[in-house]
Design an enzyme around this catalytic site. Structure first.
Site, PDB file in Angstrom:
ATOM      1  N   ASP A   1     -18.336  -1.118 -24.430  1.00 29.76           N
ATOM      2  CA  ASP A   1     -19.642  -1.751 -24.219  1.00 29.76           C
ATOM      3  C   ASP A   1     -20.499  -0.766 -23.434  1.00 29.76           C
ATOM      4  OD1 ASP A   1     -18.510  -1.805 -21.725  1.00 29.76           O
ATOM      5  OD2 ASP A   1     -18.455  -3.988 -21.542  1.00 29.76           O
TER       6      ASP A   1
ATOM      7  N   LYS B   1     -16.870  -4.549 -30.633  1.00 28.51           N
ATOM      8  CA  LYS B   1     -16.258  -4.741 -29.316  1.00 28.51           C
ATOM      9  C   LYS B   1     -15.339  -5.960 -29.280  1.00 28.51           C
ATOM     10  CE  LYS B   1     -16.872  -6.175 -24.676  1.00 28.51           C
ATOM     11  NZ  LYS B   1     -17.643  -7.111 -23.848  1.00 28.51           N
TER      12      LYS B   1
END
Length: 393
Positions: A297, A278
């Site tokens: 996420d 991420k």
């Protein structure tokens, strides 16, 4: 004491660029969690640090206004421009009037050259930061055509634009984002800059600093310093990542990744301590020109499942690398090469801080429907009365 600029106090100290709100909304773009250095310092006025300078930005329906502050220790700069000397140098009284006039004319020419050059640099920096060469309205049309859910959100959350941030600032800001929320990340980044960054200026009671250099972050004493500031385990990641870049790659390495293919750049970033998929995708999207990068996420995973019935990771409780890549590929197939930009619109639309926009839009739609219904009822009544009158004659 210098104060935060307000456009209403006088537009002479401001410069501007033509820019429609549909192409850029400052409140959404600067407040959706892709940058942590901007604060609303007046109604619809945002102040932050960009390119080693402090800026205040505001906008009207078709114009982006900006004010650039002078740096500390350089009073000769006002709003990014060179200040004319207030007095004559010693010994100038002996010069003839003609020579003085020539000197003044030359000073004015030099001042104009510096001013125009500085203004041009600042305008280019602003255009680059907001990537204003990308026509956002056209992208919204493409995404809305390909995605019905996006089309239902697009008219409320217009002008969400991806920034082109400095890669060093972007990387180390997002290392701070691990298991964190936006307001806390903002506080950490501010403490990081105030402790290790170069002072730039003071406005009202706020001190503004540049983002720390790689050299400053790589210092062996930084980890202990940041732990004292409440960074926890992230302190080690920050110092070790900076040290690794400086010793193994060189200070220009992050900037060179802009010309590296997306997946190769992402893999390179993941070799750094504290950088997972991420964080690497955030850096790729927000500073390395990889518009196809889609940071995922648990929040984005929920959007994929709830709004798109995306089956990736169905029945799983944790976001594995496999599920992560499947979700990213799903959105890339749906939205195309600017998938990361489209993802940020929906991410922004799902933030609690912007739910009032949805509520206001729903109220407006209800009012419009009510007005249309009332108009239709009134028209039907008039037609009924007219028919009765004609029938009675």
């Amino acid at each position: 004491m210098s104060q935060h600029a307000l456009h209403s106090a006088g537009a002479k100290a401001w410069r501007s660029l033509p820019c429609l709100r549909s192409e850029l909304r400052l409140d959404l773009t600067l407040g959706c969690g892709q940058t942590f250095r901007w604060r609303e310092t007046g109604k619809d006025h945002w102040t932050g640090v960009m390119g080693g300078r402090v800026w205040t930005l505001t906008q009207t329906e078709d114009t982006l206004w900006y004010h650039v502050y002078s740096r500390l220790g350089n009073p000769g700069l006002v709003n990014g421009q060179k200040r004319k000397a207030g007095g004559e140098p010693r010994g100038s009284a002996k010069k003839s009037k003609g020579m003085t006039n020539v000197k003044e004319e030359q000073d004015e020419l030099d001042h104009d050259d510096v001013s125009s050059e500085q203004e041009e640099k600042e305008e280019m920096l602003l255009r680059d930061y907001f990537q204003l060469d990308v026509k956002l309205v056209d992208l919204y049309k493409e995404w809305s055509h390909a995605d019905q859910h996006f089309s239902q959100t697009a008219h409320i959350f217009t002008g969400v634009r991806m920034l082109r941030q400095d890669p060093v600032e972007c990387l180390f800001s997002f290392i701070c984002s691990s298991n964190n929320h936006i307001s806390r990340i903002q506080g950490m980044v501010e403490r990081l800059c105030n402790t290790l960054g170069t002072p730039l200026c003071k406005l009202d009671e706020a001190h503004y600093h540049d983002f720390p250099s790689l050299q400053a972050l790589a210092d062996s004493k930084v980890e202990a310093c940041l732990r004292d500031l409440g960074f926890g385990y992230r302190a080690r990641f920050l110092q070790q990542s900076a040290h690794l870049i400086m010793t193994s790659h060189g200070p220009d390495w992050l900037y060179k990744l802009r010309s590296t293919p997306y997946l190769q750049a992402r893999d390179a970033l993941r070799t750094l301590p504290g950088v997972g998929l991420k964080v690497a995708d955030c850096v790729c999207l927000m500073s390395l020109d990889k518009s196809e990068a889609v940071p995922v996420d648990t929040h984005v995973w929920q959007i994929a499942k709830r709004d798109y019935s995306c089956a990736a990771g169905h029945g799983q409780k944790t976001l594995t690398d496999k599920v992560y890549n499947e979700i990213g590929d799903f959105f890339r197939k749906l939205w195309g090469c600017y998938a990361g930009w489209a993802h940020s619109v929906l991410f922004c639309a799902d933030l609690k801080k912007f739910q009032n926009l949805k509520e206001d839009a729903l109220k407006e739609e209800k009012n419009e429907k009510k007005m249309l219904k009332n108009k239709k009822t009134s028209r039907n009544k008039r037609e009924t009365v007219k028919m009765e009158e004609e029938g009675g004659q």
